[in-house]
Design a protein around this motif. Structure first.
Motif, short mmCIF file in Angstrom:
data_model
loop_
_atom_site.label_atom_id
_atom_site.label_comp_id
_atom_site.label_asym_id
_atom_site.label_seq_id
_atom_site.Cartn_x
_atom_site.Cartn_y
_atom_site.Cartn_z
N UNK A 1 7.60 17.45 -21.18
CA UNK A 1 7.59 18.83 -20.71
C UNK A 1 8.76 19.09 -19.76
N UNK A 2 9.03 18.16 -18.86
CA UNK A 2 10.15 18.32 -17.93
C UNK A 2 11.48 18.33 -18.68
N UNK A 3 11.62 17.48 -19.68
CA UNK A 3 12.84 17.46 -20.50
C UNK A 3 13.04 18.81 -21.18
N UNK A 4 12.00 19.31 -21.81
CA UNK A 4 12.10 20.59 -22.52
C UNK A 4 12.41 21.73 -21.56
N UNK A 5 11.75 21.73 -20.40
CA UNK A 5 12.01 22.77 -19.39
C UNK A 5 13.43 22.67 -18.84
N UNK A 6 13.97 21.47 -18.74
CA UNK A 6 15.34 21.28 -18.26
C UNK A 6 16.33 21.88 -19.24
N UNK B 1 23.51 25.06 -28.77
CA UNK B 1 24.20 25.16 -27.49
C UNK B 1 24.98 26.46 -27.33
N UNK B 2 24.80 27.41 -28.25
CA UNK B 2 25.55 28.67 -28.18
C UNK B 2 25.38 29.38 -26.84
N UNK B 3 24.19 29.33 -26.26
CA UNK B 3 23.93 30.06 -25.02
C UNK B 3 23.83 29.14 -23.81
N UNK B 4 24.20 27.88 -23.97
CA UNK B 4 24.13 26.91 -22.88
C UNK B 4 25.01 27.36 -21.72
N UNK B 5 24.47 27.33 -20.50
CA UNK B 5 25.26 27.75 -19.35
C UNK B 5 25.76 26.55 -18.54
N UNK B 6 25.88 25.41 -19.19
CA UNK B 6 26.46 24.20 -18.61
C UNK B 6 27.25 23.51 -19.71
N UNK B 7 28.09 22.58 -19.34
CA UNK B 7 28.76 21.81 -20.38
C UNK B 7 27.74 20.86 -21.00
N UNK B 8 28.03 20.40 -22.18
CA UNK B 8 27.13 19.45 -22.83
C UNK B 8 27.04 18.17 -22.01
N UNK B 9 28.16 17.70 -21.48
CA UNK B 9 28.13 16.51 -20.62
C UNK B 9 27.22 16.71 -19.42
N UNK C 1 24.65 18.78 -19.19
CA UNK C 1 23.27 18.79 -19.64
C UNK C 1 22.77 17.37 -19.88
N UNK C 2 23.57 16.54 -20.54
CA UNK C 2 23.16 15.16 -20.80
C UNK C 2 22.94 14.41 -19.50
N UNK C 3 23.81 14.62 -18.51
CA UNK C 3 23.66 13.95 -17.22
C UNK C 3 22.41 14.42 -16.50
N UNK C 4 22.13 15.72 -16.53
CA UNK C 4 20.93 16.27 -15.90
C UNK C 4 19.68 15.67 -16.56
N UNK C 5 19.70 15.53 -17.88
CA UNK C 5 18.56 14.93 -18.58
C UNK C 5 18.39 13.46 -18.19
N UNK C 6 19.50 12.74 -17.97
CA UNK C 6 19.42 11.33 -17.56
C UNK C 6 18.74 11.19 -16.20
N UNK C 7 18.83 12.23 -15.38
CA UNK C 7 18.28 12.18 -14.02
C UNK C 7 16.80 12.59 -13.96
N UNK C 8 16.24 13.02 -15.08
CA UNK C 8 14.82 13.40 -15.10
C UNK C 8 13.97 12.14 -14.95
N UNK C 9 12.99 12.20 -14.04
CA UNK C 9 12.10 11.06 -13.84
C UNK C 9 11.36 10.75 -15.14
N UNK C 10 11.39 9.49 -15.54
CA UNK C 10 10.73 9.06 -16.77
C UNK C 10 11.65 8.99 -17.97
#
Length: 147
Positions: free
Chosen positions: A83-88, A117-125, A127-136
């Motif tokens: 759920x946290x990943x999807x919300x991120x 990623x058409x509407x992504x408001x961050x770079x893909x890199x 986003x991937x880094x933010x996902x790596x920092x999600x607990x779990x």
């Protein structure tokens, strides 16, 4: 073969003027309140050099923006991690198209996301880094892209 092919090259191997151009672009992306003049001064590049190269050099991940990417994640089997990943992803305005999750084995599950990623408001890199920092989340890898 294309008359003007694309190449992948590490930023550290680029001439200094091109490296600085990428730094100015990144600064302007992070600091939307900053003017081009302020950014080039902060990096130590002339405005003319920036304008000469800004449209011809960009990070590989930015070239993937506006695409559908496939991301593989390894998650701990704990309540709320998926759920946290999807919300991120949603918080960064990524549009999740598909979700495939394996059955958890030994407390670990693999999740494959297809993200528009058409509407992504961050770079893909980013986003991937933010996902790596999600607990779990123990691993995040972009495994493919399409248009």
């Amino acid at each position: 073969m294309s008359e003007d092919p694309y190449f992948l090259i590490r930023r550290s191997n680029l001439p200094e003027v091109i490296q600085k151009t990428t730094l100015v672009t990144e600064l302007l992306t992070r600091r939307r309140d900053m003017s081009v003049l302020e950014a080039v001064r902060a990096i130590g590049l002339s405005r003319s050099a920036y304008y000469k190269y800004k449209d011809t050099v960009r990070p590989f991940s930015e070239a993937m923006s506006g695409k559908i990417v496939t991301i593989a994640l390894t998650l701990e089997h704990k309540p709320g991690v998926l759920s946290t990943v999807l919300n991120t992803v949603a918080a960064k305005h990524g549009n999740i198209l598909t979700i495939n999750q394996s059955l958890p084995l030994q407390g670990i599950a693999t999740v494959i996301l297809s993200v528009d990623t058409h509407t992504l408001d961050a770079t893909l890199d980013d986003l991937l880094q933010i996902l790596r920092e999600v607990a779990g989340v123990s691993q995040v890898v972009m495994v493919g892209q399409g248009s």
